[in-house]
Design an enzyme around this catalytic site. Structure first.
Site, PDB file in Angstrom:
ATOM      1  N   ASP A 291       3.015   0.431   7.866  1.00 11.23           N
ATOM      2  CA  ASP A 291       3.162  -0.283   9.015  1.00 11.23           C
ATOM      3  C   ASP A 291       4.397  -0.312   9.586  1.00 11.23           C
ATOM      4  O   ASP A 291       4.548  -0.806  10.583  1.00 11.23           O
ATOM      5  CB  ASP A 291       2.934  -1.777   8.452  1.00 11.23           C
ATOM      6  CG  ASP A 291       1.390  -1.724   8.501  1.00 11.23           C
ATOM      7  OD1 ASP A 291       0.756  -0.794   8.371  1.00 11.23           O
ATOM      8  OD2 ASP A 291       0.700  -3.125   7.927  1.00 11.23           O
TER       9      ASP A 291
ATOM     10  N   CYS B 183      -6.094  -6.874   4.702  1.00  6.74           N
ATOM     11  CA  CYS B 183      -7.184  -6.848   5.444  1.00  6.74           C
ATOM     12  C   CYS B 183      -8.296  -7.471   5.186  1.00  6.74           C
ATOM     13  O   CYS B 183      -9.378  -8.117   5.733  1.00  6.74           O
ATOM     14  CB  CYS B 183      -7.898  -5.353   5.632  1.00  6.74           C
ATOM     15  SG  CYS B 183      -6.667  -4.185   6.364  1.00  6.74           S
TER      16      CYS B 183
ATOM     17  N   VAL C 117      15.609  -6.083  -0.402  1.00  8.65           N
ATOM     18  CA  VAL C 117      16.533  -5.292  -0.005  1.00  8.65           C
ATOM     19  C   VAL C 117      17.314  -5.729   1.225  1.00  8.65           C
ATOM     20  O   VAL C 117      16.617  -5.854   2.398  1.00  8.65           O
ATOM     21  CB  VAL C 117      16.052  -3.861   0.296  1.00  8.65           C
ATOM     22  CG1 VAL C 117      17.271  -2.878   0.812  1.00  8.65           C
ATOM     23  CG2 VAL C 117      15.390  -3.405  -1.253  1.00  8.65           C
TER      24      VAL C 117
ATOM     25  N   SER D 268       0.191  -4.249  -4.191  1.00  6.57           N
ATOM     26  CA  SER D 268      -0.689  -3.427  -3.987  1.00  6.57           C
ATOM     27  C   SER D 268      -2.259  -4.148  -3.746  1.00  6.57           C
ATOM     28  O   SER D 268      -3.279  -4.231  -4.352  1.00  6.57           O
ATOM     29  CB  SER D 268      -1.183  -2.367  -5.285  1.00  6.57           C
ATOM     30  OG  SER D 268      -0.131  -1.842  -5.455  1.00  6.57           O
TER      31      SER D 268
ATOM     32  N   TYR E  28     -31.552  11.357  11.040  1.00  7.37           N
ATOM     33  CA  TYR E  28     -32.338  10.752  11.718  1.00  7.37           C
ATOM     34  C   TYR E  28     -33.598  10.085  10.748  1.00  7.37           C
ATOM     35  O   TYR E  28     -34.046  10.970   9.899  1.00  7.37           O
ATOM     36  CB  TYR E  28     -33.149  11.290  12.869  1.00  7.37           C
ATOM     37  CG  TYR E  28     -34.374  10.686  13.345  1.00  7.37           C
ATOM     38  CD1 TYR E  28     -34.362   9.523  14.119  1.00  7.37           C
ATOM     39  CD2 TYR E  28     -35.502  11.216  13.140  1.00  7.37           C
ATOM     40  CE1 TYR E  28     -35.513   8.771  14.248  1.00  7.37           C
ATOM     41  CE2 TYR E  28     -36.931  10.883  13.450  1.00  7.37           C
ATOM     42  CZ  TYR E  28     -36.864   9.496  14.147  1.00  7.37           C
ATOM     43  OH  TYR E  28     -37.912   8.816  14.444  1.00  7.37           O
TER      44      TYR E  28
ATOM     45  N   TRP F  77     -32.639   9.905  19.274  1.00  8.45           N
ATOM     46  CA  TRP F  77     -31.397  10.280  19.960  1.00  8.45           C
ATOM     47  C   TRP F  77     -30.482   8.803  19.336  1.00  8.45           C
ATOM     48  O   TRP F  77     -30.753   8.006  19.985  1.00  8.45           O
ATOM     49  CB  TRP F  77     -31.195  10.514  21.519  1.00  8.45           C
ATOM     50  CG  TRP F  77     -31.867  11.437  22.068  1.00  8.45           C
ATOM     51  CD1 TRP F  77     -33.221  12.019  22.019  1.00  8.45           C
ATOM     52  CD2 TRP F  77     -31.168  12.746  22.086  1.00  8.45           C
ATOM     53  NE1 TRP F  77     -33.172  13.230  22.611  1.00  8.45           N
ATOM     54  CE2 TRP F  77     -32.058  13.649  22.571  1.00  8.45           C
ATOM     55  CE3 TRP F  77     -29.711  13.004  21.859  1.00  8.45           C
ATOM     56  CZ2 TRP F  77     -31.641  15.198  23.007  1.00  8.45           C
ATOM     57  CZ3 TRP F  77     -29.328  14.429  22.248  1.00  8.45           C
ATOM     58  CH2 TRP F  77     -30.149  15.367  22.697  1.00  8.45           C
TER      59      TRP F  77
ATOM     60  N   ALA G 122       0.806  -1.177   0.011  1.00  5.68           N
ATOM     61  CA  ALA G 122       0.005   0.059  -0.018  1.00  5.68           C
ATOM     62  C   ALA G 122       0.836   1.302  -0.015  1.00  5.68           C
ATOM     63  O   ALA G 122       0.642   2.081  -0.930  1.00  5.68           O
ATOM     64  CB  ALA G 122      -1.046   0.000   1.265  1.00  5.68           C
TER      65      ALA G 122
ATOM     66  N   ARG H 145       2.767  10.179 -11.166  1.00  6.47           N
ATOM     67  CA  ARG H 145       1.444  11.095 -11.723  1.00  6.47           C
ATOM     68  C   ARG H 145       2.089  12.449 -12.128  1.00  6.47           C
ATOM     69  O   ARG H 145       1.889  13.241 -12.574  1.00  6.47           O
ATOM     70  CB  ARG H 145       0.427  11.079 -10.993  1.00  6.47           C
ATOM     71  CG  ARG H 145      -0.391   9.929 -11.232  1.00  6.47           C
ATOM     72  CD  ARG H 145      -1.845  10.010 -10.871  1.00  6.47           C
ATOM     73  NE  ARG H 145      -1.990   9.857  -9.206  1.00  6.47           N
ATOM     74  CZ  ARG H 145      -2.142   8.950  -8.505  1.00  6.47           C
ATOM     75  NH1 ARG H 145      -1.867   7.810  -8.878  1.00  6.47           N
ATOM     76  NH2 ARG H 145      -2.006   8.998  -7.191  1.00  6.47           N
TER      77      ARG H 145
END
Length: 465
Positions: free
Chosen positions: A295, A47, A84, A43, A438, A446, A13, A24
């Site tokens: 991470d 998760c 690496v 990529s 609501y 509430w 990521a 870009r």
């Protein structure tokens, strides 16, 4: 004029988001981009692995946002199966080793470290035996998926396969659900008092109750002492101080630590949890030519004011975007986090943001705690489900410190209300005036978060008397 060279270490990521954003903004004749990835995937959504294992996601490749070939077509020199092994920061070069063992030095003008995190694997007997699986990378997930398929195809008819999950954090809980859905009898082991130590124990107890109700055998307060193997050397059971738990497969969900061995060897600054320390632009402190994200870094916690390690894809992608902009000559900063996370086990949704009670104590804060039970919709509307909301607020000031939510459908994403309030440093009294949407199918008059805020206001005032 020769193009500058950007070297990226890590192809998931943060690393590929940085490379893509930089590409870009800068043309190939201005900025050459070389990315090294020791695995074979780029990529991807780590998760999503439990949901692929459990059958919610159809195919492994559905988890891949952009393939290596797509990155190359966009002008990034991406080299797979290339690790690496050394950073020479003074010489501005990195040493790599490919799958054939060949070594090579590659120079850089700018360097991005996105080395991720490594799963915790305690030094116990049998922990590396066949049949014991971590779930950190897509390679890990694929190995587990294949092992489960093989186990299930060869299982005797009528025999329920058995799985032991070691650790009851996010990965452990999510993998437990996936295994239950595949028909396994699941035992969950954790040395903590309750599952999900990212929650306070009283909220973790709600998670345990739900897991047991789903047929899982949840054993807390038990430290694993080893993995027992059969005559072929394969895992057959997990041993604790209390007994043995038979297993056809063992899944480790003990959490992760930043993978910063390269950075540490190169003398880069690390925080208390071992993550790299950066400034708001994600530049490594004290280095003008090195950035880090994902991470492997520690980030500023906006509630505590301290740095902490939080391994989430949301942060990693943001880090990569910011790094890519900065290395390309644009500008961006990462302001910090409030510690928001959501998860689920079957139909139970689990969410938290901000501080836990223990964290507030460690900071020397005085706080009040409020827990309310409410419903996800108007009580008379079909499908209304209970949820528990716990809120911490600072004594005297009433500043919101943290929120935890455990409930059924509609509970988890309500934590975003609290995340915004924490970022804005709102008090619980200010929260009661929030203009939330609501309608009976979505919320009571509430909202449960506001019910908790109203009760917290009363508790703060009571402590002020």
């Amino acid at each position: 004029m020769a193009a500058e060279r950007l070297v990226v270490v890590g192809g998931d990521a943060a690393g590929m988001a940085a490379a893509s954003r930089a590409r870009r903004l800068r043309k190939p004749d201005e900025l050459e981009i070389v990315a090294f990835e020791r695995g074979r995937f780029t990529s991807y959504s780590a998760c999503g692995i439990p949901y692929w294992i459990g059958g919610d996601v159809g195919e492994r490749d559905d988890l891949i946002a952009r393939t290596p070939q797509e990155h190359r077509e966009r002008g990034i020199d991406l080299r797979l199966h290339t690790e690496v092994t050394e950073l020479d920061l003074d010489g501005q070069r990195v040493r790599t080793r490919d799958r054939d063992g060949r070594g090579q030095w590659t120079g850089f003008d700018k360097l991005v470290l996105a080395t991720g995190a490594r799963p915790l694997r305690p030094p116990l007997d049998g922990i590396d035996a066949p049949g014991v699986h971590g779930v950190q990378s897509l390679e890990d997930g694929a190995a587990l998926f294949d092992a489960l398929e093989q186990q299930e195809s060869g299982a005797p008819a009528g025999r329920e396969p058995r799985a032991v999950v070691v650790g009851a954090g996010y990965i452990g809980v999510e993998m437990s659900e996936a295994l239950v859905r595949r028909g396994y009898r699941v035992t969950v082991l954790d040395r903590a008092e309750q599952p999900m130590t990212t929650l306070d124990p009283d909220m973790g107890a709600l998670v345990r109750e739900a897991m047991c109700g789903m047929g899982m055998d949840v054993r807390t307060g038990e430290a694993v002492t080893g993995v027992l193997t059969d005559g072929r050397g394969r895992a057959r059971a997990v041993a604790t101080e209390e007994g043995e738990y038979p297993a056809d497969v063992v899944v480790l969900g003990l959490g992760v630590r930043p993978e910063t061995s390269l950075a540490e060897a190169a003398g880069l600054p690390l925080g208390d949890s071992g993550g790299l320390l950066t400034d708001p632009t994600m530049r490594v402190r004290g280095r003008g030519d090195v950035w880090a994200g994902g991470d492997c870094v520690e980030v500023l916690d906006l509630v505590s004011g301290r740095t902490r390690h939080i391994a989430l894809g949301t942060h990693a992608n943001k880090h990569g975007q910011i790094i890519g902009a900065n290395v390309a000559g644009d500008y961006g900063t990462f302001p910090g986090v409030v510690g928001t996370a959501v998860s689920k086990v079957c139909d139970l949704e689990i969410a938290r943001t901000g501080l836990l009670e223990q964290q507030a104590d460690e900071l020397g804060l005085r706080w009040v705690s409020t827990t309310v039970e409410a419903t996800s919709r108007a009580g008379y509307f079909p499908g209304a489900a209970p949820m528990h909301v716990k809120m911490l607020a600072e004594v005297r000031t009433g500043r919101l410190l943290g929120v935890q939510i455990v409930g059924r459908e509609g509970a988890g994403k309500r934590v975003d209300i609290a995340a915004v309030a924490l970022t804005a440093r709102m008090t619980v009294e200010q929260m009661t005036g929030l203009d939330l949407g609501y309608a009976p199918p979505f919320s009571p008059v509430w909202d449960p978060v506001l019910v908790a805020a109203r009760k917290a206001v009363s508790d703060v005032r009571a402590h002020a008397l």
